[in-house]
Design a protein around this motif. Structure first.
Motif, PDB file in Angstrom:
ATOM      1  N   ARG A   1      45.971  44.113  39.255  1.00  0.00           N
ATOM      2  CA  ARG A   1      45.053  43.141  38.665  1.00  0.00           C
ATOM      3  C   ARG A   1      45.197  43.043  37.155  1.00  0.00           C
TER       4      ARG A   1
ATOM      5  N   ARG B   1      42.373  38.861  46.482  1.00  0.00           N
ATOM      6  CA  ARG B   1      42.366  39.571  45.209  1.00  0.00           C
ATOM      7  C   ARG B   1      43.787  40.007  44.859  1.00  0.00           C
TER       8      ARG B   1
ATOM      9  N   HIS C   1      40.975  34.968  36.739  1.00  0.00           N
ATOM     10  CA  HIS C   1      40.679  36.337  36.310  1.00  0.00           C
ATOM     11  C   HIS C   1      40.396  37.258  37.497  1.00  0.00           C
ATOM     12  N   ASN C   2      39.919  36.681  38.614  1.00  0.00           N
ATOM     13  CA  ASN C   2      39.482  37.517  39.726  1.00  0.00           C
ATOM     14  C   ASN C   2      40.477  37.593  40.884  1.00  0.00           C
TER      15      ASN C   2
END
Length: 734
Positions: free
Chosen positions: A677, A577, A551-552
């Motif tokens: 993201r 990221r 998720h990160n």
């Protein structure tokens, strides 16, 4: 010689990654498992099965599609076709055509069927549908009904045969939802442990990277010659005539007869006793030339091609002798001691094989020599050149001593029976006869024994050749148990899965924490390489990277893989990221071939003046803020694998991309680079719209069929599209 025991140097060559030995890549066998021009559906199915087991699922799907188009309708087709469509993919990676084919395969079986392949297809269907259902659902939000359904499917999976169970867990690795994977973790670990070492991997894997040895050629030994022998014989005859003249004119008849009789008797003894000693001396000399070297064997090597071959083989010999140094001997000292002998062996090998270009097929011979010399050092043969040669009879030496004594006695007797100048003439005549007899006897025997000397040479050459044949047969027998390409693929796939589990264990992640994952393999720069016809290149050493998308951000867990035993070395971790990713693309790189292998070079440095020893390879280039990650996708680095046409280059690239895992990895990374993201949310939404559209289209088609035909007797799927073509891969110019 035990056929199960590895021949000298086998494991060293098969796992060599030093860059010392020539490393051009080898093609094993001539049977084409991965290509077929047949129209027979069974043969097309077998080709597809080989491709699937060889980790080429997209090509396997094409073969299964072709088998279907030619009338095949069997339960095994539905099972393996479904695996081929899903292998290496998640449900979000399916396009419309793949989804249509998958739906047809999964709907072709009845729930009540007892056919083993039907039961396996039902498990595939259950896993796929459960994964799609709960992919959007958090672990805590699973209903009791979902949990029961998962346990039912897992129980069905456990009841399958070991082969079907292994195939499903291997090829549905990215399809099965994290929740299901976590619940079946123990079963997966047990299977992986077995798969990574089964079929005697540590013993058999190195054999895949070894070429079939070249058939040994007998050495044509030159005929024995006696240069200058006739001149010496003439000189000896002249001395004999001089001795006779001295006796004739200076000694009386008794002295003449006695001295001449002694000379003739001495010559007879030499002729009778010396041959055995001379033949033994020739045997010792032949062994000394083999184990200590001979400058005369190097004089003839003049042709540039043969000299180049000699120099290349000398490098291989040096490496082999260093590897096979006798116990307790420093390699450098051993190389210094055998330097002259190795150069002689290089010349003799060039004499027999100088017309060959493939040096790798002669590695076995270099290690045979290294092992032979190590044994000779241990047995004393290397330092005592007469070791192993039968001694002559003591009577031979006694006879030669007797010949000299007999001539001396005859001369002394003749002198004693003579007076004055007659005694002096007898002594001078006897002394002149001595060297004349020695020269006539020795050199006359050299010429007379010429055939016997030739026989000794041929016998020694046959002895050496017999030892080479025995070693050659040992290699051939040992390589019969070479692993198949499908076994190599299964071992590598198990290694990749095991690496991912190790990474998740270190990071304390569950499969539910991982949104997506993929692995990419990169060969070691000096790895041994081999392939079967039309198959992917396999390497003895890899750099493995498993990408875990959480998720990160992205976690990359890397390790070096020694393929021969499956050991993972030098693990490392990289993190970044999602917003760090700028782009992901496939770019070209230059490859410069050398005597020991090839090296990647900057493509901008070799254009536009590209030379003949430069070709192109491909890399996956991941651009991050402040740095790059480059992963080589090998398909042209090894000279024997270099494509000759653009079509071959395209085929090799497609094959390398598919088997390395770069196809799906590149697609996902490009998606992240474009979406940021929120890529997983966008992907899931896009996938949901796609599934809704496909279900709507399918239901509409079923309604039309139901209105046209009240009852459907056949449980076959509707006609599927024709065989698909692989998509083009965009390649950037770096």
């Amino acid at each position: 010689m035990d056929a199960a025991q590895a021949p000298p140097g086998a494991n060293s060559i098969g796992g060599n990654a030093s860059g010392v030995l020539q490393n051009s890549g080898i093609v094993i066998g001539d049977v084409k498992l991965y290509a077929s021009d047949s129209e027979d559906p069974d043969e097309l199915f077998e080709t597809g099965l080989h491709r699937l087991h060889g980790n080429m699922p997209r090509k396997a799907a094409l073969s299964f599609s072709a088998a279907y188009d030619r009338g095949m309708r069997e339960s095994r087709l539905w099972f393996y076709w479904a695996l081929a469509i899903l292998s290496g993919r998640s449900d979000m990676d399916l396009d419309a055509e793949s989804y249509a084919e998958l739906s047809a395969c999964l709907s072709a079986v009845e729930a009540a069927s007892t056919d083993p392949f039907d039961r396996a297809t039902i498990v595939v269907k259950g896993l796929f549908e459960l994964s799609m259902r709960i992919r959007e659902t958090e672990m805590e939000a699973l209903t009791e009904e979902d949990r029961k359904a998962i346990m039912v499917v897992l129980e069905l999976l456990r009841k399958l045969s070991d082969d079907r169970k292994s195939e499903i867990t291997r090829h549905l690795d990215r399809v099965i939802d994290g929740t299901i994977m976590d619940l079946s973790m123990q079963m997966l670990r047990e299977q992986l442990q077995e798969r990574r070492s089964e079929h005697a991997r540590a013993d058999r894997a190195p054999r895949f990277f070894l070429p079939d040895p070249m058939t040994p050629r007998p050495r044509e030994m030159p005929n024995w010659t006696a240069p200058g022998a006739w001149g010496v014989i003439v000189g000896g005859a002249a001395l004999a005539l001089l001795a006779g003249a001295i006796l004739y004119f200076g000694a009386d008849t008794t002295a003449q007869v006695l001295t001449a009789a002694g000379a003739i008797a001495a010559l007879a003894l030499i002729v009778r006793c010396a041959p055995a000693m001379m033949l033994r001396r020739e045997r010792v000399k032949l062994r000394a030339r083999h184990y200590q070297g001979s400058a005369t064997d190097m004089l003839w090597v003049r042709w540039p091609q043969v000299m180049a071959f000699r120099d290349r083989f000398a490098q291989v010999l040096e490496y082999a002798f260093r590897e096979q140094a006798p116990p307790g001997r420093a390699p450098e000292d051993w190389l210094a001691e055998t330097g002259q002998a190795r150069l002689t062996l290089s010349c003799r090998t060039a004499e027999r094989y100088g017309d060959q270009d493939d040096m790798e097929t002669l590695y076995w011979l270099a290690y045979h020599y290294a092992d032979q010399f190590a044994d000779a050092s241990a047995s004393g043969l290397l330092h005592h050149k007469d070791a192993g040669v039968s001694p002559v009879s003591p009577m031979a030496k006694t006879g030669l001593v007797g010949a000299g004594a007999l001539l001396a006695l005859a001369t002394a007797g003749a002198a004693a029976l003579s007076e004055g100048w007659g005694a002096v003439a007898a002594v001078i005549g006897g002394l002149t006869f001595a060297p004349a007899i020695a020269l006539l006897g020795y050199h006359g025997l050299r010429i007379g024994l010429r055939r016997r000397f030739d026989e000794e040479r041929r016998r020694w050459a046959k002895e050496l050749f017999t030892a080479e044949l025995a070693q050659y047969d040992h290699w051939r027998e040992w390589l019969r148990n070479r692993p198949s390409d499908m076994e190599m693929s299964d071992w590598l796939d198990a290694d990749l899965t095991w690496l991912r589990m190790q990474a998740m264990n270190e990071l304390r992640l569950t499969h539910h924490d991982v949104l997506a994952h993929f692995a990419i393999t990169e060969p070691d720069p000096f790895a041994r390489a081999a392939r079967v016809p039309d198959g992917p290149i396999r390497y003895s050493k890899y750099r493995l990277r498993t990408f875990l998308l959480t998720h990160n951000g992205v976690r990359i867990y890397s390790a070096d893989l020694d393929f021969n035993d499956g050991s993972h070395l030098n693990p490392s971790m990289d993190n970044f990221r999602y917003d760090m990713i700028i782009s992901a693309e496939l770019v070209k790189s230059g490859v410069r071939y050398g005597r020991t292998g090839a090296a990647l070079v900057d493509r901008n440095q070799i254009q536009p003046n590209m030379t003949a020893d430069v070709a192109l390879a491909h890399e996956m280039k991941l651009a991050l803020h402040g740095r790059f990650i480059r992963i080589v996708i090998e398909n042209q680095r090894y000279q024997n694998f270099a494509p000759q046409t653009p079509a071959e280059e395209k085929a090799l690239l497609d094959l390398a991309m598919e088997t390395s895992g770069a196809v799906e990895g590149l697609r996902i990374l490009q998606s992240i680079a474009g979406e940021g993201r929120d890529w997983i949310v966008t992907e899931r939404a896009r996938h949901r719209r796609f599934i809704d559209r496909e279900l709507f289209t399918r239901n509409a088609a079923i309604n039309r069929i139901d209105r046209a035909t009240p009852a459907i007797e056949s449980h076959e799927p509707a006609a599927l599209p024709a065989p698909r073509r692989t998509s083009e891969l965009p390649i950037a110019e770096d």
